[in-house]
Enzyme design. Structure first.
Site, PDB file in Angstrom:
ATOM      1  N   CYS A 255      71.707   1.161  88.251  1.00 14.39           N
ATOM      2  CA  CYS A 255      70.662   1.426  87.479  1.00 14.39           C
ATOM      3  C   CYS A 255      71.117   0.932  86.101  1.00 14.39           C
ATOM      4  O   CYS A 255      70.246   0.923  85.101  1.00 14.39           O
ATOM      5  CB  CYS A 255      69.943   2.488  87.406  1.00 14.39           C
ATOM      6  SG  CYS A 255      68.876   2.995  88.891  1.00 14.39           S
ATOM      7  N   ASP A 256      72.425   0.582  85.784  1.00 12.86           N
ATOM      8  CA  ASP A 256      72.795   0.554  84.409  1.00 12.86           C
ATOM      9  C   ASP A 256      74.121  -0.412  84.365  1.00 12.86           C
ATOM     10  O   ASP A 256      75.000  -0.086  83.542  1.00 12.86           O
ATOM     11  CB  ASP A 256      72.963   1.796  83.639  1.00 12.86           C
ATOM     12  CG  ASP A 256      73.122   1.647  82.234  1.00 12.86           C
ATOM     13  OD1 ASP A 256      72.715   0.727  81.602  1.00 12.86           O
ATOM     14  OD2 ASP A 256      73.825   2.477  81.727  1.00 12.86           O
TER      15      ASP A 256
END
Length: 142
Positions: free
Chosen positions: A95-96
């Site tokens: 997610c990042d």
């Protein structure tokens, strides 16, 4: 805490999980190792493997014209694809992913995906920062 013979955890647990019940995932050399998790009243501390090299953005900025050589770019990209494939197969999404969350080893020839603070189990949650829990990541200083 893990003993020298116990394998480190590879993926971050969710902060709401009970302490020390996270099964170790098969190891991937391009994902930072989770060594221990410590729960306190209002936070969850994740003790991570120390990675001694620079982050990928800093490494790119050190290059002539701030561009990586093609072969080096391909190697890092391949390593990161392997790391994400490994995480997804285990049911996690990072997610990042960004250059600042990729650390290089001491010799700057291996990419390691770090900062799993926004990671989620696939299909369980959207990829958004959690406001319910405080998670702090501490590198191991050896």
């Amino acid at each position: 805490p893990p003993t020298p013979s116990s394998p480190p955890h590879t993926y971050p647990p969710t902060p709401s999980s009970p302490p020390h019940t996270y099964p170790p995932a098969p190891s991937c050399s391009h994902i930072v190792k989770l060594l221990d998790v410590v729960h306190v009243v209002d936070a969850c501390y994740m003790i991570m493997q120390r990675v001694d090299g620079p982050d990928l953005l800093a490494w790119i900025r050190r290059q002539p014209s701030q561009v990586l050589p093609v072969e080096e770019s391909r190697r890092f990209f391949s390593q990161l694809l392997g790391a994400t494939r490994h995480a997804h197969a285990a049911g996690f999404v990072h997610c990042d992913i960004k250059p600042e969350n990729v650390r290089l080893n001491e010799t700057c020839d291996e990419a390691i995906l770090v900062d799993w603070g926004y990671a989620r189990r696939i299909g369980k949650q959207e990829c958004q920062p959690s406001t319910r829990h405080s998670v702090r990541v501490l590198p191991v200083w050896q």
